[in-house]
Design a protein around this motif. Sequence first.
Motif, PDB file in Angstrom:
ATOM      1  N   ASP A   1       0.925  -1.136  -0.002  1.00  0.00           N
ATOM      2  CA  ASP A   1      -0.057  -0.105   0.112  1.00  0.00           C
ATOM      3  C   ASP A   1       0.949   1.206   0.069  1.00  0.00           C
ATOM      4  O   ASP A   1       1.681   1.477   1.005  1.00  0.00           O
TER       5      ASP A   1
ATOM      6  N   THR B   1       0.314   3.966  -0.006  1.00  0.00           N
ATOM      7  CA  THR B   1      -0.149   5.260   0.980  1.00  0.00           C
ATOM      8  C   THR B   1       0.530   5.046   2.499  1.00  0.00           C
ATOM      9  O   THR B   1       0.153   6.034   3.254  1.00  0.00           O
ATOM     10  N   ASP B   2       0.855   3.913   2.486  1.00  0.00           N
ATOM     11  CA  ASP B   2       1.323   3.598   4.075  1.00  0.00           C
ATOM     12  C   ASP B   2       2.952   3.999   4.065  1.00  0.00           C
ATOM     13  O   ASP B   2       3.795   3.111   3.619  1.00  0.00           O
ATOM     14  N   ARG B   3       3.366   4.912   4.707  1.00  0.00           N
ATOM     15  CA  ARG B   3       4.736   5.384   4.552  1.00  0.00           C
ATOM     16  C   ARG B   3       5.624   4.198   5.155  1.00  0.00           C
ATOM     17  O   ARG B   3       7.000   3.871   4.668  1.00  0.00           O
ATOM     18  N   ASP B   4       5.288   3.682   6.270  1.00  0.00           N
ATOM     19  CA  ASP B   4       6.267   2.826   7.044  1.00  0.00           C
ATOM     20  C   ASP B   4       6.588   1.534   6.123  1.00  0.00           C
ATOM     21  O   ASP B   4       7.849   0.978   5.926  1.00  0.00           O
ATOM     22  N   ALA B   5       5.314   1.216   5.533  1.00  0.00           N
ATOM     23  CA  ALA B   5       5.504  -0.014   4.585  1.00  0.00           C
ATOM     24  C   ALA B   5       6.398   0.286   3.442  1.00  0.00           C
ATOM     25  O   ALA B   5       7.085  -0.698   2.875  1.00  0.00           O
TER      26      ALA B   5
ATOM     27  N   THR C   1       0.320  11.423  -2.295  1.00  0.00           N
ATOM     28  CA  THR C   1       0.743  10.816  -1.189  1.00  0.00           C
ATOM     29  C   THR C   1       1.711   9.353  -1.325  1.00  0.00           C
ATOM     30  O   THR C   1       2.864   9.782  -0.823  1.00  0.00           O
ATOM     31  N   GLY C   2       1.195   8.674  -2.283  1.00  0.00           N
ATOM     32  CA  GLY C   2       1.858   7.448  -2.407  1.00  0.00           C
ATOM     33  C   GLY C   2       3.164   7.874  -3.108  1.00  0.00           C
ATOM     34  O   GLY C   2       4.273   7.238  -2.861  1.00  0.00           O
TER      35      GLY C   2
ATOM     36  N   ASN D   1       5.732   9.481  -0.800  1.00  0.00           N
ATOM     37  CA  ASN D   1       6.159   8.265   0.204  1.00  0.00           C
ATOM     38  C   ASN D   1       7.449   7.596  -0.369  1.00  0.00           C
ATOM     39  O   ASN D   1       8.574   7.079  -0.029  1.00  0.00           O
TER      40      ASN D   1
END
Length: 291
Positions: free
Chosen positions: A35, A37-41, A77-78, A81
């Motif tokens: 994903d 949109t999930d910065r940590d991932a 955002t993605g 990231n």
Amino acid sequence: MTRYLITGAAGMLGQDLQRALHGREVTALRRADLDVTDRDAVLAAVAGHDVVINASAYTKVDDSETHEDEAYAVNATGTQNLAVAAQQHGAKLVTISTDYVFDGVGTEPYPENAPRDPINAYGRTKAAGEELALEAHPDGTYIVRTAWLYGADGPNFAKTMVKLAGSHETVSVVDDQRGQPTWTGDLAGRIVAMLDADAPAGVYHGTNSGEATWYEFAKAVFSEAGLNPDRVTPTDSTKFVRPAPRPSYSVLGHSAWQAAGLPPMRDWKQALADAARHGVLEQHDNPESRR
């Protein structure tokens, strides 16, 4: 050995990128795998890679008009990231953008440095993604704008024309929107060539050369598929009103390739003929193929 990460790997371009990078060290992540949109991932996924190629996108242009937040999350955002992660891990980022960042009122090919001026929500989210990526990783981001994509894997205009030919005697196609039909096989190959040449970071226009209207493109598709091109009839965009306005002129200039020592991509008619020889126009859609 260079280690590559592809996001959006199940889509039409993502699959051609995997073919273009065959034999190299590639991590191919589908939407279900990462994903963006999930910065940590994203930070975790990018670790250990030298090049990130972002082929993930929210591409539902009409739906973006009413779901702009959702489109922004992926397209802006993605992308940000991935740029932040690439910068932190010392990797290059290639992110795919679109002709829709321009207003489409031009009459000459848009140069790479033309001002962004999108006329729909999808274009706004992609323009934001460009800006955020360049801001987060200015020395290592490659923006590759493309348009009018067709390929072997997934739904696209060229395949739709062949499919319609099986159920309609004639097909009406708009003749007042002009752009550059682009084969994802050519685009994937060009992205790899750009990286292999160690071209400078910046904005590139990844479209086949020449130009056509959708009507002209459709006639060429019919011809390459062995169908009678006279079955395609011209109409105008007032007959196909959709939620998101489309640019009427989407021809992109290619001077950045020449500055990087690479020729512009070949003419779209040559590319279409080659794609047809490779079976791209045949009807075998993969339901998973979504960029």
